[in-house]
Design an enzyme around this catalytic site. Structure first.
Site: not given
Ligand SMILES: *Cc1c(COP(=O)(O)O)cnc(C)c1O
Length: 378
Positions: A46, A98, A169, A194
């Site tokens: 982690r 978004y 972003d 993406k």
């Protein structure tokens, strides 16, 4: 190094244990320690994982940043940024955002007392007016989804106080076309899902930045909240990034040809693409982007949901699906898909007409793609 070389090599060394040229998938949760407190830099996956670590270094380098952090999704990356804030802090963001970003701001963080203001950021004046002494973060997305609005990153950086973080972003443009840090952004966020992944086979997010104190805080949140990306997905992202430039060149070329086709088709009303000289912020797009990307939106003269649906049903190469940025072409209808939860008046106000169709143009032969659209439109 130029970006085309950095995409393949930055932060990537042959594996120190074996010489493997491709970064191995370190599918392990923990690492054996020589004695208490003595380890090889990895204790628990982690906190650190070698495959993720290489990807984090690579993504930082291609955005001209020092520090990189990978998360289980783009939204998990956004989640980490907002968790740096305290109740009462204010965030200014764009009104053409978004949908998932809007949702996490308004349905998750608002109830913890963080205040979100949504303004039309294509006019810098609106941002200036919204800044108060409580403003801690400005959240920019450019180009925006689905209207392809362009926000002037450098312009916003120039009007904000130093103690306000500017986050961008950069999912639509990718580091190959736009590097927000060079224009004064403090944090760059990506939905790696993406274009960076590029093959529609992973969900992942990333943050990159230069400030060591902010980075320390974000690493603490990444480790404490735990929304990390797994080593297998990091391997796929590393593989995807190596071809980003080659893919993006084709995405951009195909999109420019499709825009030309759409502009002269008599069924089409408006075409939204930052590369068009009549795009309201084309000059700023030209200043901050190297090319204009693979995303296009357009509306129909017959402005109805029904007319749009009939086209979505008829395309064969353009697959009807959410998401974007993969090698294959996708088609979507914001009013009934990504933006269905937004009330109609607000949706229309932000330009999302009933007939608006969004294309994620893939890297197929462009004449086949145009053929597909032509048949669907006729
Ligand atoms: C997809 C997307 C996100 C969210 O990323 P996920 O990986 O789906 O969580 C954020 N911003 C933009 C612009 C996106 O397209």
């Amino acid at each position: 190094m130029k970006i085309e070389t950095k995409l393949l090599h930055a932060g990537i060394e042959p594996d120190s244990a074996t010489g493997a040229i491709m970064t191995p998938i370190y599918q392990t949760s923990t690492y054996v320690q020589d004695e208490v407190g003595v380890n090889k830099g990895y204790e628990y996956s982690r906190t650190q994982n070698p495959t993720r670590h290489v990807l984090e270094k690579n993504l930082a380098a291609i955005e001209n940043a020092q520090y990189g952090l990978c998360f289980g999704s783009g939204l998990a990356a956004i989640d980490a940024v907002i968790k740096m804030l305290n109740p009462g802090d204010e965030v200014i963001s764009t009104n053409d955002l978004y949908g998932g970003s809007y949702r996490i701001f308004t349905t998750i963080f608002q109830k913890y007392g963080i205040v979100f203001k949504f303004v039309d950021m294509t006019q810098i004046e609106n941002v200036k007016v919204a800044i108060t002494d409580k403003t801690k973060l400005i959240w920019v997305e450019t180009p925006t989804n689905p209207m392809m609005s362009i926000i002037d990153i450098q312009g916003i950086a120039s009007i904000k106080r130093d103690d306000i973080l500017l986050a961008v972003d950069n999912t639509f443009a990718t580091p190959y076309l736009q590097n927000p840090i060079d224009f004064g952004a403090d944090i760059v966020m990506h939905s790696v899902t993406k274009y960076l992944g590029g093959h529609s086979d992973i969900i992942m997010g990333a943050l990159v930045l230069n400030d060591s104190e902010v980075a320390k805080n974000l690493y603490r949140i990444q480790n404490s909240s735990g929304a990390i990306s797994g080593p297998q997905d990091c391997f796929l992202a590393l593989r995807g990034v190596k071809t980003l430039h080659v893919r993006m060149d084709r995405h951009c070329y195909n999109a420019s040809k499709i825009v030309e086709f759409l502009q002269v088709n008599d069924q089409i009303d408006k075409v939204y693409y930052p590369g068009l000289v009549n795009h309201p912020n084309h000059i700023i797009a030209k200043k901050q982007m190297r090319n204009f990307g693979g995303m296009i939106s357009f509306s129909l003269k017959e402005d109805t949901i029904k007319a749009a649906h009939s086209i979505l049903k008829k395309t064969k190469l353009f697959s009807l699906a959410e998401s974007l940025g993969g090698v294959e072409s996708l088609i979507g209808h914001p009013a009934s898909m990504t933006h269905a939860s937004i009330p109609k008046e607000i949706r229309i106000q932000s330009g999302i007409a009933d007939s608006l169709i969004r294309l994620s143009v893939g890297i197929e032969d462009v004449s086949d793609l145009i053929d597909d659209l032509e048949k669907a439109l006729s």
